[in-house]
Design an enzyme around this catalytic site. Structure first.
Site, PDB file in Angstrom:
ATOM      1  N   HIS A  64       0.865  -1.182   0.000  1.00 16.16           N
ATOM      2  CA  HIS A  64       0.000   0.000   0.000  1.00 16.16           C
ATOM      3  C   HIS A  64       0.898   1.228   0.000  1.00 16.16           C
ATOM      4  CE1 HIS A  64      -3.894   1.905   0.382  1.00 16.16           C
ATOM      5  NE2 HIS A  64      -3.394   2.722   1.296  1.00 16.16           N
ATOM      6  N   LYS A 104     -10.454   5.911  -4.036  1.00 13.75           N
ATOM      7  CA  LYS A 104      -9.570   7.029  -3.748  1.00 13.75           C
ATOM      8  C   LYS A 104      -8.150   6.669  -4.159  1.00 13.75           C
ATOM      9  CE  LYS A 104      -8.068   8.340   0.386  1.00 13.75           C
ATOM     10  NZ  LYS A 104      -8.082   8.852   1.760  1.00 13.75           N
ATOM     11  N   LYS A 160      -4.064   7.631  -4.231  1.00 15.82           N
ATOM     12  CA  LYS A 160      -3.005   8.378  -3.566  1.00 15.82           C
ATOM     13  C   LYS A 160      -2.185   9.128  -4.606  1.00 15.82           C
ATOM     14  CE  LYS A 160      -3.600   7.208   0.776  1.00 15.82           C
ATOM     15  NZ  LYS A 160      -3.845   8.202   1.824  1.00 15.82           N
ATOM     16  N   ASP A 174      -6.178  11.714  -2.848  1.00 18.62           N
ATOM     17  CA  ASP A 174      -5.592  12.155  -1.583  1.00 18.62           C
ATOM     18  C   ASP A 174      -4.125  12.465  -1.847  1.00 18.62           C
ATOM     19  OD1 ASP A 174      -4.754  12.646   0.975  1.00 18.62           O
ATOM     20  OD2 ASP A 174      -5.079  10.617   1.718  1.00 18.62           O
ATOM     21  N   GLU A 224      -8.585  15.508  -1.528  1.00 13.17           N
ATOM     22  CA  GLU A 224      -8.265  15.480  -0.098  1.00 13.17           C
ATOM     23  C   GLU A 224      -6.883  16.057   0.173  1.00 13.17           C
ATOM     24  OE1 GLU A 224      -7.673  12.177   3.490  1.00 13.17           O
ATOM     25  OE2 GLU A 224      -8.746  11.631   1.654  1.00 13.17           O
ATOM     26  N   ASP A 244      -7.929  16.594   6.006  1.00 13.81           N
ATOM     27  CA  ASP A 244      -7.600  15.432   6.829  1.00 13.81           C
ATOM     28  C   ASP A 244      -6.493  15.802   7.804  1.00 13.81           C
ATOM     29  OD1 ASP A 244      -7.179  12.967   7.969  1.00 13.81           O
ATOM     30  OD2 ASP A 244      -6.250  12.063   6.217  1.00 13.81           O
ATOM     31  N   LYS A 253     -10.903  10.572  11.533  1.00 11.54           N
ATOM     32  CA  LYS A 253     -10.310   9.301  11.927  1.00 11.54           C
ATOM     33  C   LYS A 253     -10.390   9.237  13.446  1.00 11.54           C
ATOM     34  CE  LYS A 253      -6.929   9.220   8.150  1.00 11.54           C
ATOM     35  NZ  LYS A 253      -5.614   9.785   7.771  1.00 11.54           N
ATOM     36  N   GLU A 274     -14.013   5.148   4.659  1.00 14.00           N
ATOM     37  CA  GLU A 274     -12.950   4.319   4.070  1.00 14.00           C
ATOM     38  C   GLU A 274     -12.563   3.223   5.052  1.00 14.00           C
ATOM     39  OE1 GLU A 274      -9.571   6.676   2.758  1.00 14.00           O
ATOM     40  OE2 GLU A 274     -10.950   8.329   2.424  1.00 14.00           O
TER      41      GLU A 274
END
Length: 373
Positions: free
Chosen positions: A22, A167, A169, A198, A224, A249, A273, A327
């Protein structure tokens, strides 16, 4: 009711492998470290919380190692001998001995909620006011991989009806190349799924001014955190410029941060979060500020394991302010199941687990397998 006095606090670090790497803007991970925090009462009830950050200390300065040290040395003495239903008082007293360290505090906040709810024989969402829904939409994060890899993975998720929004990155590549990559993906998925990005606060103002309009014109439906967390005025400028929503965020980790976003009109959405905010109680404070201002909230993730994810599901299902989906996919990235009964994902949603406390039970054999020696 059993004795609610906290008798012991224990921590365990796990390193759980992922099904695929990831990638974030500045790092990549093939395994996710988790800190399990166990709170045990004299009545024999055990509650679990989870300390986890997305990919290590690059995001917020904490790691599982720092969290373990803080919980064991500084937070545990505050808990021992107190009742698990004294969450407000305990969290207030923790603030007096530990500044910041919100991810560590979140692990304790959740463990207390889990233990208290189990002592009462009720689910955690009951302590939060009750669940008004039993599931929440889940966006799948696709990392910073190539366009071909991402389109293929997204199509697999669509075919399985697991996710209907994605989403991506950004921030790890040259901004022009990165923008072209994302626009290509957005166009390939047009009419099939929503595409969001994001940037993890990695672009400066001029880069954002140049490339964000191209992303919006190319079919990206939400952007984001494009610029550094403390540059509220830049985020506000971009939010006023763009025809698609901007989500804050990294810029929102405290209720005061949320107030700054509201006053400056710096974002249309706030990513909540439960980990970065310091737990369920602080998350509710941020949600209240956003809701009062008419700003949407998103149930965001730090790539939590099943304990942290379950806590966030309880929060999302009991908090109407979470009105821009979630998410909460973390456990689906793990290459081993840590629960006796997995969380249920289907039709683009994750479902609220049933039962007392968080409604989940750890598979202790799997926990033992991935415990760090």
């Amino acid at each position: 009711m059993s004795d609610l006095t906290i008798d012991s606090v224990a921590t365990t670090i796990l390193d759980v492998p992922l099904v695929r790497p990831h990638k974030f803007a500045t790092t990549s991970m093939t395994a996710q470290p988790l800190l399990l925090v166990e709170v045990r009462t004299r009545g024999g009830v055990v509650g679990f919380g989870e300390g986890v950050v997305p990919g290590g200390p690059w995001w917020g300065g904490e790691s599982v190692e720092t969290m373990q040290a803080i919980v064991e040395k500084y937070i545990s003495p505050v808990l021992l001998g107190r009742r698990v239903d004294d969450i407000t008082g305990i969290m207030r007293d923790i603030e007096r001995v530990v500044a910041h360290a919100r991810f560590a505090k979140a692990s304790v906040d959740v463990a207390l909620h889990d233990a208290w709810a189990r002592s009462l024989g009720v689910p955690v969402h009951t302590l939060l006011g009750g669940a008004f829904r039993t599931s929440v939409d889940v966006t799948w994060a696709l990392g910073a991989a190539s366009a071909e890899e991402i389109i293929d993975e997204a199509q697999q998720k669509l075919d399985a009806k697991l996710n209907f929004s994605f989403k991506l990155k950004m921030g790890a590549l040259d901004p022009g190349e990165d923008t072209d990559r994302v626009v290509r993906i957005a166009r390939a998925l047009e009419g099939k799924a929503g595409v969001r990005v994001d940037i993890n606060a990695r672009w400066d103002r001029l880069t954002a001014l140049k490339f964000l309009p191209r992303l919006a014109q190319g079919g990206v439906e939400m952007i984001e955190q494009p610029t550094p967390a403390d540059q509220f005025e830049v985020l506000a400028e971009l939010n006023a410029l763009l025809p698609v929503p901007v989500m804050a965020d990294e810029s929102v980790q405290t209720p005061h941060d949320a107030l700054e976003i509201v006053q400056r009109r710096a974002a249309d959405i706030i990513a909540i979060k439960t980990t970065k905010c310091g737990g369920l109680k602080k998350s509710a404070e941020i949600a209240a500020i956003a809701k009062a201002a008419g700003i949407a909230c998103h149930g965001a993730t730090s790539i939590e394991g099943p304990i942290g994810t379950a806590a966030s599901i309880h929060f999302a299902c009991s908090e109407p302010a979470i009105d821009f989906g979630s998410e909460l996919f973390g456990p689906l990235l793990f290459d081993d199941e840590l629960l006796q009964t997995p969380l249920r994902y289907e039709n683009g949603q994750v479902h609220l687990p049933e039962g007392p406390g968080l409604g989940v039970e750890l598979n202790m054999d799997a926990v033992k397998t991935w415990t760090r020696n």
